[in-house]
Design an enzyme around this catalytic site. Structure first.
Site, PDB file in Angstrom:
ATOM      1  N   GLY A  59       0.826  -1.200   0.000  1.00 27.23           N
ATOM      2  CA  GLY A  59       0.000   0.000   0.000  1.00 27.23           C
ATOM      3  C   GLY A  59       0.860   1.249   0.000  1.00 27.23           C
ATOM      4  O   GLY A  59       2.036   1.211  -0.391  1.00 27.23           O
ATOM      5  N   CYS A  60       0.278   2.378   0.423  1.00 27.87           N
ATOM      6  CA  CYS A  60       1.040   3.631   0.513  1.00 27.87           C
ATOM      7  C   CYS A  60       2.319   3.381   1.290  1.00 27.87           C
ATOM      8  O   CYS A  60       2.303   2.867   2.405  1.00 27.87           O
ATOM      9  CB  CYS A  60       0.203   4.707   1.196  1.00 27.87           C
ATOM     10  SG  CYS A  60       1.109   6.223   1.550  1.00 27.87           S
ATOM     11  N   PHE A  61       3.469   3.740   0.715  1.00 20.51           N
ATOM     12  CA  PHE A  61       4.747   3.309   1.277  1.00 20.51           C
ATOM     13  C   PHE A  61       5.166   3.982   2.574  1.00 20.51           C
ATOM     14  O   PHE A  61       6.106   3.537   3.235  1.00 20.51           O
ATOM     15  CB  PHE A  61       5.874   3.389   0.246  1.00 20.51           C
ATOM     16  CG  PHE A  61       5.995   4.672  -0.543  1.00 20.51           C
ATOM     17  CD1 PHE A  61       5.577   5.895  -0.076  1.00 20.51           C
ATOM     18  CD2 PHE A  61       6.578   4.627  -1.822  1.00 20.51           C
ATOM     19  CE1 PHE A  61       5.729   7.062  -0.812  1.00 20.51           C
ATOM     20  CE2 PHE A  61       6.739   5.783  -2.572  1.00 20.51           C
ATOM     21  CZ  PHE A  61       6.314   7.001  -2.071  1.00 20.51           C
TER      22      PHE A  61
ATOM     23  N   PRO B 211       4.413   1.340   5.686  1.00 20.52           N
ATOM     24  CA  PRO B 211       5.299   0.177   5.669  1.00 20.52           C
ATOM     25  C   PRO B 211       6.758   0.509   5.966  1.00 20.52           C
ATOM     26  O   PRO B 211       7.464  -0.287   6.570  1.00 20.52           O
ATOM     27  CB  PRO B 211       5.126  -0.352   4.238  1.00 20.52           C
ATOM     28  CG  PRO B 211       3.724   0.019   3.883  1.00 20.52           C
ATOM     29  CD  PRO B 211       3.516   1.372   4.509  1.00 20.52           C
TER      30      PRO B 211
END
Length: 356
Positions: free
Chosen positions: A197-199, A202
């Site tokens: 997903g949106c980095f 993460p």
């Protein structure tokens, strides 16, 4: 003595002669022949490892200007700076100052602006109407923009606001007093790349994993060269937003990183994580080797046995990876969209605010 020292693996004539002489003496004393393999093993003299490109290092430093004033020091904070030599994480001159040092050694290095923060760029000065200025803004203040960049308000009057995005040390020569505190050689480091997903979130997840030494975010497995964030967000480049992890394989295994990957996102939603939708948000494991790909496939099968919905994670070789723009790097740890830093400390379990 050999000018290459021990790093090249060669042995000088003088060292060979010394080895033979000592070996003959040992043989006479013990009344037996000493196998040459044993001689080589016992007589090997290793020099201390020195920092080189690709090594992960911990460095204490003090930075001073030409007038002697200190602009920054890790020693006061008590925590050394951690980075990968040659990885673009520090200015070029700092890399140079550390390269060649052994643990415990120190060096002073004067760095010209060209190898530091460059010279001031007029194009990095923004001007806009005073009516658009946020409440409370004053001349001289530093502000964080929505993209994470830091700017200084250099002018504020009834008509106009001026923001300078040049680094505050642009145009200055810097002197660094550095001491190498620890070194993990490049040969012990591995890389892993994941799409979750949106980095931003993460990356913070993996920053907190013990054994992970560095992280960066980027775009991978698309069909265009050098994509920008805006282009990737359009969904037209085919890239996935990813976090690339460099880890010490003596402290954490690839399989353990895969466990984190499965636990920290939903691998059953196609091209979506939470409210974020688009192919750039797909779940993916991008292998750096055939061994990683096999381990990922095995881990995926094991995970599928624990969930009822089909796992849609793609497992493919890494291709066309590009590092994202600097303002995306360690975005949440640096404050995110709202200037509220989130803790990247190893082992931290604080909830992650995805956008800061």
């Amino acid at each position: 003595f050999c000018s290459h020292r021990s790093q090249c693996g060669c042995t000088s004539a003088a060292t060979k002669m010394l080895t033979r002489t000592v070996a003959r003496g040992l043989a006479r004393l013990q009344g037996q022949r000493v196998p040459s393999a044993v001689i080589r093993r016992n007589m090997t003299i290793k020099a201390s490892a020195t920092a080189k490109n690709g090594d992960f290092v911990k460095v204490h430093y003090t930075g001073t200007l030409d007038d002697g004033s200190v602009f920054d020091t890790s020693r006061k904070r008590g925590t050394p700076l951690e980075f990968m030599v040659g990885g673009g994480m520090v200015i070029k001159g700092f890399d140079k100052a550390v390269t060649g040092l052994a643990v415990g050694e120190s060096r002073k290095e004067r760095v010209a602006p060209e190898d530091a923060y460059g010279h001031p760029d007029p194009g990095m000065v923004l001007k806009f109407p005073a009516a658009q200025a946020p409440e409370g803004l004053k001349a001289g203040m530093q502000v964080q923009l929505s993209n994470g960049m830091i700017a200084k308000c250099t002018k504020l009057d009834d008509k106009e606001v001026e923001l300078d995005l040049n680094h505050e040390l642009a145009g200055k020569s810097l002197t660094f007093d550095v001491e190498l505190m620890a070194l993990t050689p490049a040969e012990r480091l591995g890389k892993a790349t994941f799409g979750m997903g949106c980095f931003w979130g993460p990356e913070l997840v993996f920053q907190r994993v013990p054994g992970v030494v560095t992280t960066e975010v980027g775009y991978s497995n698309g069909n265009t060269e050098e994509p920008t964030y805006e282009e990737v967000c359009s969904g037209k480049t085919g890239h996935c937003e990813v976090v690339q992890v460099t880890y010490d394989n003596g402290a954490v295994t690839y399989e353990e990183l895969l466990d984190v990957f499965w636990e920290k996102h939903d691998p059953t939603t196609l091209n979506r994580q939470g409210a974020d939708q688009g192919t750039q948000y797909r779940s993916g494991i991008y292998a750096h080797s055939e061994e990683q790909k096999a381990a990922a496939e095995k881990s995926k099968a094991a995970r599928q046995g624990k969930v009822s919905a089909p796992i849609v994670t793609e497992v493919v070789s890494l291709s066309k990876y590009y590092t994202a723009e600097p303002y995306h790097q360690q975005y949440l740890a640096r404050g995110g969209r709202f200037g509220k830093s989130q803790n990247p400390a190893k082992g931290c379990n604080d909830p992650i605010r995805c956008y800061g």
